[in-house]
Enzyme design. Structure first.
Site, PDB file in Angstrom:
ATOM      1  N   THR A  47      50.890  43.702  47.590  1.00 25.71           N
ATOM      2  CA  THR A  47      50.834  44.815  48.517  1.00 25.71           C
ATOM      3  C   THR A  47      51.039  44.277  49.880  1.00 25.71           C
ATOM      4  O   THR A  47      51.478  45.125  50.926  1.00 25.71           O
ATOM      5  CB  THR A  47      49.385  45.459  48.519  1.00 25.71           C
ATOM      6  OG1 THR A  47      48.956  45.969  47.254  1.00 25.71           O
ATOM      7  CG2 THR A  47      49.239  46.602  49.355  1.00 25.71           C
ATOM      8  N   TYR A 135      46.843  34.679  39.250  1.00 20.95           N
ATOM      9  CA  TYR A 135      47.183  36.095  39.533  1.00 20.95           C
ATOM     10  C   TYR A 135      48.106  36.680  38.388  1.00 20.95           C
ATOM     11  O   TYR A 135      49.477  36.072  38.267  1.00 20.95           O
ATOM     12  CB  TYR A 135      47.673  36.117  40.742  1.00 20.95           C
ATOM     13  CG  TYR A 135      48.380  37.315  41.457  1.00 20.95           C
ATOM     14  CD1 TYR A 135      48.206  38.585  40.655  1.00 20.95           C
ATOM     15  CD2 TYR A 135      48.813  37.534  42.668  1.00 20.95           C
ATOM     16  CE1 TYR A 135      48.428  39.741  41.106  1.00 20.95           C
ATOM     17  CE2 TYR A 135      49.259  38.770  43.073  1.00 20.95           C
ATOM     18  CZ  TYR A 135      49.097  39.944  42.406  1.00 20.95           C
ATOM     19  OH  TYR A 135      49.502  41.263  43.006  1.00 20.95           O
ATOM     20  N   LYS A 163      42.951  37.092  38.981  1.00 25.47           N
ATOM     21  CA  LYS A 163      43.021  38.529  39.235  1.00 25.47           C
ATOM     22  C   LYS A 163      44.174  39.054  38.289  1.00 25.47           C
ATOM     23  O   LYS A 163      45.253  38.433  38.359  1.00 25.47           O
ATOM     24  CB  LYS A 163      43.690  38.642  40.812  1.00 25.47           C
ATOM     25  CG  LYS A 163      44.034  40.216  41.150  1.00 25.47           C
ATOM     26  CD  LYS A 163      45.033  40.336  42.014  1.00 25.47           C
ATOM     27  CE  LYS A 163      45.243  41.706  42.288  1.00 25.47           C
ATOM     28  NZ  LYS A 163      46.452  41.995  43.026  1.00 25.47           N
ATOM     29  N   VAL A 207      40.706  43.915  43.188  1.00 22.74           N
ATOM     30  CA  VAL A 207      41.552  43.834  44.329  1.00 22.74           C
ATOM     31  C   VAL A 207      42.376  44.983  44.340  1.00 22.74           C
ATOM     32  O   VAL A 207      43.334  45.169  43.696  1.00 22.74           O
ATOM     33  CB  VAL A 207      42.445  42.525  44.059  1.00 22.74           C
ATOM     34  CG1 VAL A 207      43.359  42.404  45.404  1.00 22.74           C
ATOM     35  CG2 VAL A 207      41.542  41.230  43.914  1.00 22.74           C
TER      36      VAL A 207
END
Length: 303
Positions: A47, A135, A163, A207
């Site tokens: 993002t 991640y 994540k 998240v």
């Protein structure tokens, strides 16, 4: 409770130009999400358009965020890169700036096999000055952190969790079971509408990109899960699902970041300039988003 938990928004990177940070916008964004009660900040992720930012600008972002946050919440810094040494260098800069942890996905472009990936993670953990959160972002990196790989990495004290942005709740459930071996691990979900389901499976929070815009909504949703207030949770989750309409505007994969930045611009929080090769939404899409926000009773400040 795991070290990293709750709502940790993946901050957008406010820009004014190709290599120019929107400092005032970043300050307003940080205060906006902190006032919303978030439990941490994740910068330089997907993002945050990290792969499109220069190394100089990434360091400027790290320094600015850590300075302003001033240890009010933990700051997690994305260090994913195609070059091993660049990930280490950015991690060292993050440590010096006061970050709490770094976040690493599978290296993109050249797809690594799982054996190669395990060796890569072991090598990088031995060099990192901060705890590491893995991640899983297979849609963009084309490689998963497979569960067997994660299981074989549980012996590394430097890793503190995962994540997961795969959107696969079966995978997420298997990942949470790794906490039987590593109870200190934090397992966080990316796709925001999945937050309640993920936490029921044993997750520690989310998240969630939408928390850039509506941090209080996501924090209250998290709180209602923790307190098992099912009535309140149902209403909050309904609002989060309704909010997903903003991601229907536009037609390219970049629409998720474009929508987030455009909404923040409509709320007069920060500029919506996009890092190339992307561009911000044109007036018709911007008007669509303004209409959606108004329908959701979110006051639009401009445009």
């Amino acid at each position: 409770m795991s070290t990293f938990h709750g709502i940790v928004p993946p901050l957008v990177t406010p820009l004014l130009g190709r290599d120019q940070l929107d400092h005032e916008g970043l300050e307003r964004l940080i205060e906006h999400v902190l006032e919303g009660g978030v439990h941490g900040l994740f910068i330089l992720g997907s993002t945050g358009e990290a792969p499109s930012l220069s190394y100089r600008l990434r360091r400027e972002v790290i320094a600015a965020v850590c300075r302003q946050t001033d240890n009010r919440v933990p700051v997690l810094v994305g260090v994913t890169d195609t070059a091993f040494v660049e990930s280490i260098a950015l991690a060292q800069y993050a440590a010096d700036a006061g970050a709490a942890a770094v976040v690493l996905s599978t290296p993109y472009y050249f797809p690594a096999g799982q054996t190669e990936l395990r060796t890569y993670v072991r090598n990088i953990v031995s060099e990192l000055p901060l705890p590491l959160m893995l991640y899983n972002m297979p849609a963009l990196t084309k490689v998963w952190f497979e569960i067997e790989t994660l299981q074989k990495l549980t012996d590394l004290d430097g890793i503190v969790g995962l994540k997961d942005s795969s959107g696969d709740l079966d995978y997420f459930a298997k990942a949470t079971r790794l906490k039987e071996q590593r109870p200190d691990w934090s397992i966080l979900i990316g796709p925001e509408a999945m937050l309640p389901a993920a936490m029921r499976l044993g997750g520690d929070g989310g998240v969630n990109g939408g928390a850039n815009i509506l941090p209080r909504l996501f924090v209250e949703c998290y709180d209602s899960i923790i307190t098992q207030d099912e009535v309140k949770l149902a209403e909050l989750h309904r609002r989060i699902v309704d909010f997903q309409r903003i991601y229907d505007v536009g037609k390219y994969a970049s629409k998720y970041i474009k929508a987030t930045k455009c909404c923040l611009s409509l709320l007069n929080i920060c500029d919506d300039f996009m890092a190339e090769p992307f561009h911000s939404f044109h007036p018709p899409e911007r008007e669509q988003l303004a209409q959606i926000l108004q329908e959701l009773d979110i006051p639009v400040v401009q445009g």
